[in-house]
Design an enzyme around this catalytic site. Structure first.
Site, PDB file in Angstrom:
ATOM      1  N   ASN A   1      -5.824   2.352  14.151  1.00 44.24           N
ATOM      2  CA  ASN A   1      -6.591   2.098  15.377  1.00 44.24           C
ATOM      3  C   ASN A   1      -7.171   3.435  15.855  1.00 44.24           C
ATOM      4  OD1 ASN A   1      -4.614   3.423  17.187  1.00 44.24           O
ATOM      5  ND2 ASN A   1      -3.326   1.724  16.505  1.00 44.24           N
TER       6      ASN A   1
ATOM      7  N   GLY B   1       1.713  -3.504  11.331  1.00 45.08           N
ATOM      8  CA  GLY B   1       1.088  -3.841  10.044  1.00 45.08           C
ATOM      9  C   GLY B   1       1.190  -2.729   9.011  1.00 45.08           C
TER      10      GLY B   1
ATOM     11  N   SER C   1      -8.836  -4.731   8.512  1.00 46.15           N
ATOM     12  CA  SER C   1      -9.187  -5.619   9.651  1.00 46.15           C
ATOM     13  C   SER C   1      -8.720  -7.070   9.521  1.00 46.15           C
ATOM     14  CB  SER C   1     -10.706  -5.636   9.940  1.00 46.15           C
ATOM     15  OG  SER C   1     -11.080  -4.541  10.732  1.00 46.15           O
TER      16      SER C   1
ATOM     17  N   ASP D   1      -0.387   0.085   8.952  1.00 49.86           N
ATOM     18  CA  ASP D   1      -0.322   1.376   9.649  1.00 49.86           C
ATOM     19  C   ASP D   1       1.143   1.750   9.927  1.00 49.86           C
ATOM     20  OD1 ASP D   1      -0.985   3.615  11.124  1.00 49.86           O
ATOM     21  OD2 ASP D   1      -1.902   2.536  12.799  1.00 49.86           O
TER      22      ASP D   1
ATOM     23  N   ALA E   1      -3.959  -7.772  12.131  1.00 53.30           N
ATOM     24  CA  ALA E   1      -3.973  -7.779  13.603  1.00 53.30           C
ATOM     25  C   ALA E   1      -5.397  -7.876  14.155  1.00 53.30           C
ATOM     26  CB  ALA E   1      -3.300  -6.519  14.127  1.00 53.30           C
ATOM     27  N   TYR E   2      -6.383  -7.338  13.444  1.00 59.65           N
ATOM     28  CA  TYR E   2      -7.755  -7.317  13.949  1.00 59.65           C
ATOM     29  C   TYR E   2      -8.533  -8.608  13.670  1.00 59.65           C
ATOM     30  CZ  TYR E   2      -7.533  -2.453  15.580  1.00 59.65           C
ATOM     31  OH  TYR E   2      -7.240  -1.295  16.267  1.00 59.65           O
TER      32      TYR E   2
ATOM     33  N   ILE F   1       0.830  -1.221   0.000  1.00 68.46           N
ATOM     34  CA  ILE F   1       0.000   0.000   0.000  1.00 68.46           C
ATOM     35  C   ILE F   1       0.859   1.264   0.000  1.00 68.46           C
ATOM     36  CG2 ILE F   1      -0.268   0.154   2.546  1.00 68.46           C
ATOM     37  CD1 ILE F   1      -3.207   0.629   0.184  1.00 68.46           C
TER      38      ILE F   1
END
Ligand code: AR6
Length: 191
Positions: free
Chosen positions: A29, A37, A122, A39, A125-126, A16
């Site tokens: 978050n 990740g 998501s 982010d 990690a989510y 990305i």
């Protein structure tokens, strides 16, 4: 590549942070102060300017989206959104995940953005199951594009082959279902 209402949906395997679209979406978050990740990768590649702008935003609710500039990234803008943490599927996870895509697209449109790149929100990690998340992501974007004019390109940037395959499979399924009764939906993914 799939065309909806003059806009293109594209699936690519990649990173990305390397996208040259007008905006990239950060799966952040609620604090909007960085993380791991995608982010973490976005803040590393974009430099401290993004974090500086994020600090002024006062966080972000799950399912909502907020915009900053892109710092040192190739993309001029970053749209930060907060996906749901997946628990058991009974805590509005699907609705909240769909909200992320919708809100990000709304923010893009409000800022005159023509092209946007999404990661698979998501599903890292989510913990959102990839197959279900890919169907929600694609359905929500397709629905939104049918209801809004202005965006020219929505690219999904999938990290790794497993993710790319899940989205490809989901898009084929959705295209097949839609093509049965929708003439304007053109799927040329085989070309
Ligand atoms: N480019 C594209 N996709 C990526 C990249 C990349 N460079 N790196 C990872 N992915 P995640 P989430 C994929 O964990 O599940 C952070 O700490 C990854 O393989 O980035 O929404 C935030 O601060 C997966 O498919 O985001 C939050 O605390 C997808 O991006 C939390 O993680 C999403 O994985 C958000 O978790």
């Amino acid at each position: 590549m799939t065309k909806i209402n003059n806009a293109t949906i594209e699936l690519v395997e990649g990173d990305i942070t390397e996208q040259t679209t007008d905006a990239i979406v950060n799966p952040a978050n609620r604090a909007l102060l960085g993380g791991g990740g995608a982010d973490g990768a976005i803040h590393r590649a974009g430099g401290p300017k993004i974090l500086e702008e994020c600090r002024k935003l006062g966080g972000c609710d799950t399912g909502d989206a907020k915009i900053t500039t892109g710092g040192n990234l190739l993309a001029p803008y970053v749209i930060h959104t907060v996906g749901p943490v997946y628990r058991d599927g009974k805590h509005r996870e699907a609705e909240l995940l769909a909200n992320c895509y919708r809100q990000s697209l709304d923010v893009a449109l409000q800022n005159g953005i023509n092209s946007i790149a999404f990661p698979s929100i998501s599903t890292g990690a989510y913990g959102y199951p990839l197959e279900a998340a890919s169907r929600i992501a694609l359905r929500t974007v397709i629905e939104w594009l049918r209801e809004h004019n202005g965006l020219k390109l929505v690219r999904f940037v999938l990290f790794g082959q497993r993710s790319f395959n899940a989205y490809s499979h989901a898009l084929k399924e959705i295209a097949t279902a839609l093509n049965q009764d929708e003439a304007e939906f053109v799927d040329d993914s085989e070309e």
